[in-house]
Enzyme design. Structure first.
Site, PDB file in Angstrom:
ATOM      1  N   ASP A 202      47.472  46.977  37.924  1.00 34.09           N
ATOM      2  CA  ASP A 202      48.070  45.848  38.632  1.00 34.09           C
ATOM      3  C   ASP A 202      49.590  45.870  38.476  1.00 34.09           C
ATOM      4  O   ASP A 202      50.117  46.180  37.403  1.00 34.09           O
ATOM      5  CB  ASP A 202      47.496  44.549  38.049  1.00 34.09           C
ATOM      6  CG  ASP A 202      48.016  43.316  38.742  1.00 34.09           C
ATOM      7  OD1 ASP A 202      47.631  43.072  39.890  1.00 34.09           O
ATOM      8  OD2 ASP A 202      48.827  42.586  38.124  1.00 34.09           O
ATOM      9  N   GLU A 238      48.862  49.903  41.823  1.00 31.78           N
ATOM     10  CA  GLU A 238      49.308  48.988  42.869  1.00 31.78           C
ATOM     11  C   GLU A 238      50.821  49.138  43.033  1.00 31.78           C
ATOM     12  O   GLU A 238      51.599  48.543  42.294  1.00 31.78           O
ATOM     13  CB  GLU A 238      48.958  47.544  42.515  1.00 31.78           C
ATOM     14  CG  GLU A 238      49.320  46.575  43.631  1.00 31.78           C
ATOM     15  CD  GLU A 238      49.347  45.122  43.193  1.00 31.78           C
ATOM     16  OE1 GLU A 238      49.281  44.244  44.072  1.00 31.78           O
ATOM     17  OE2 GLU A 238      49.463  44.855  41.974  1.00 31.78           O
TER      18      GLU A 238
END
Length: 485
Positions: A202, A238
């Site tokens: 993330d 990401e």
């Protein structure tokens, strides 16, 4: 000394290359993001559905401790309080059991890794730990103020600001510190010891590539109870790069794959009818995408389905299913990921729950979900195309055909053919490399007990007559060698 330097470079390159391997079991493809699911429910889904439908893996929600936020919004999962493995999705015992059960049926587990920052929401942690965002004190790790970058607002035109300032006010860890790196590596090693195959990272865009390379290179090899000796964790990061960002996603491909956000944006323009489908003939790097060997691709994810009109989601059902079918049929070799959502009307909305406790999905007779879960991975136009992708694996695209701006078809050698029509109706003979015979359309139905539950398609003389009405429920037709009557 020179020989040692060369050896270290070679070893580093080998590790980095290995971190692009998702460790799929033979004959499987595609990761499904079971967003918000409890660990026990994921274990059952691996055993009862995913293994039977050819899915290769599951992306799970972040397993670390998070704040208990009023209303229990989904995003509380993305605010770590500690790296203890306890939150609404389950505790360490249920996580460990799920990972083992899924691995035992050939379905890999990829943990969503949140290590860019720590929580900013005030409250108690799900593992009952206290913390103080104001003083940047997280004693259960422990982290203190000196382990963070100074607080500042992000200037999205400046790469250093993106990486050193606070994302949405979340307390930004300084991953250049050996101490912080060590804590992150310990957390990743803990999950590796339980049997995960890799990590979705993330907010990787908000961390420096050199720091991530050092961290990932220090993580242990995968657990040999489930993987061959020397296997490295699959890393997919990401890194939002839509082409105008000051951060280039290629800077992150030396030590893992990246999530290719342009993939879903570009396909949304085509399947909404604002960009002709016929231009997809050179789909891939010709559209500005990274080489597929460095990417994980998707039509939508848990963020984009809520926050970006640039992407399709389950609420645009016809276009969404056709776009997913195209992704699974096309030979672009990025790792494919399917979103499995729950219904929401508020972007912050919790997964289906009775308050604090997440509800398990229920299932109808046709296999689709109840209790507020959307479960796109149980829609026949999607799970049948996962099988299609396995059947045509390694075979080049052939027989590209367009019957107008918004009608296309192509084959994968002699193994499969897909046709798509949006806006207008399609009623034409299209070329296909499949042998003559009758096939079941795996978009409208399945081959079951020797008959088709949806459309039947006849191939004769190398062509198939395809009919897709503009008001048909599905905008695509697909046939493959394993769906022949």
């Amino acid at each position: 000394m020179q020989h040692l330097s060369i050896l270290l470079v070679v070893l580093g390159s080998s590790i980095a290359f290995a971190q692009h391997d998702p460790h799929f079991a033979d004959g499987r493809n595609t990761i499904v993001h079971l967003f918000g699911w409890k660990w026990g429910d994921i274990a059952s889904e691996c055993e009862n559905w995913l293994r039977k439908k050819g899915f290769a893996g599951v992306q799970i929600s972040p397993p670390s401790e998070n704040p208990i936020v009023s209303g229990r919004p989904w995003w509380e999962n993305y605010q770590p309080v500690s790296y203890d493995l306890k939150n609404r999705n389950g505790d360490e015992d249920s996580l460990s059991d799920m990972i083992k059960r899924c691995n035992n049926v050939g379905v890999r587990i990829y943990a969503d890794l949140v290590v860019n920052h720590m929580a900013t929401s005030i409250g108690q942690g799900t593992a009952d730990h206290s913390y103080d965002p104001g003083s940047k004190s997280y004693p259960a790790v422990p982290y203190s103020n000196e382990n963070f970058h100074a607080s500042c607002d992000i200037d999205y035109n400046d790469a250093a600001s993106i990486r050193n300032c606070e994302l949405s006010g979340l307390k930004d860890l300084d991953q250049s510190q050996d101490y912080v790196r060590g804590k992150i590596v310990d957390y990743m090693n803990h999950l590796v010891s339980l049997g995960v195959a890799g990590f979705r990272v993330d907010a990787a865009k908000h961390m420096w590539p050199a720091d991530l390379a050092a961290i990932f290179g220090s993580v242990n090899d995968l657990n040999t109870d489930f993987f061959p000796s020397g296997s490295r964790a699959y890393i997919y990061q990401e890194v939002i790069d839509t082409g105008s960002d000051p951060i280039d996603n290629k800077d992150y491909t030396g030590f893992g794959s990246v999530c290719e956000f342009k993939y879903g944006i570009q396909l949304a323009t085509c399947f909404r009818g604002s960009n002709p489908l016929k231009y997809l003939e050179n789909w891939g790097t010709g559209w500005g995408l990274l080489d597929g060997g460095n990417t994980l691709v998707f039509i939508d994810n848990h963020d984009t389905e809520r926050s970006s009109g640039s992407y399709l989601n389950y609420k645009e059902s016809r276009a969404y299913k056709a776009a997913n079918a195209f992704m699974l049929a096309h030979p672009y070799d990025g790792i494919t990921k399917i979103m499995s959502s729950y219904d929401f009307s508020d972007n912050d909305q919790s997964p289906p729950s009775d308050g604090d406790n997440i509800l398990s999905p229920g299932f109808k007779e046709d296999g689709t979900c109840t209790n507020g879960w959307i479960c796109q991975h149980r829609w026949s136009p999607i799970f049948n195309m996962v099988e299609f992708r396995s059947v045509v694996s390694g075979i080049e695209l052939t027989n590209w055909w367009s019957g107008g701006d918004y009608q296309i078809a192509f084959s994968r050698g002699t193994k499969g053919t897909i046709a798509i029509s949006i806006n207008d109706s399609l009623d034409s003979d299209v070329p296909t490399g499949l042998p003559d015979g009758t096939y079941c359309d795996v978009i409208s139905g399945s081959l079951s007990n020797g008959s088709c539950t949806g459309k039947s398609i006849t191939v004769s003389g190398g062509k198939a007559h395809i009919s897709i009405a503009s008001d048909d429920r599905e905008a695509a037709v697909a046939i493959h060698a394993n769906a022949k009557l």
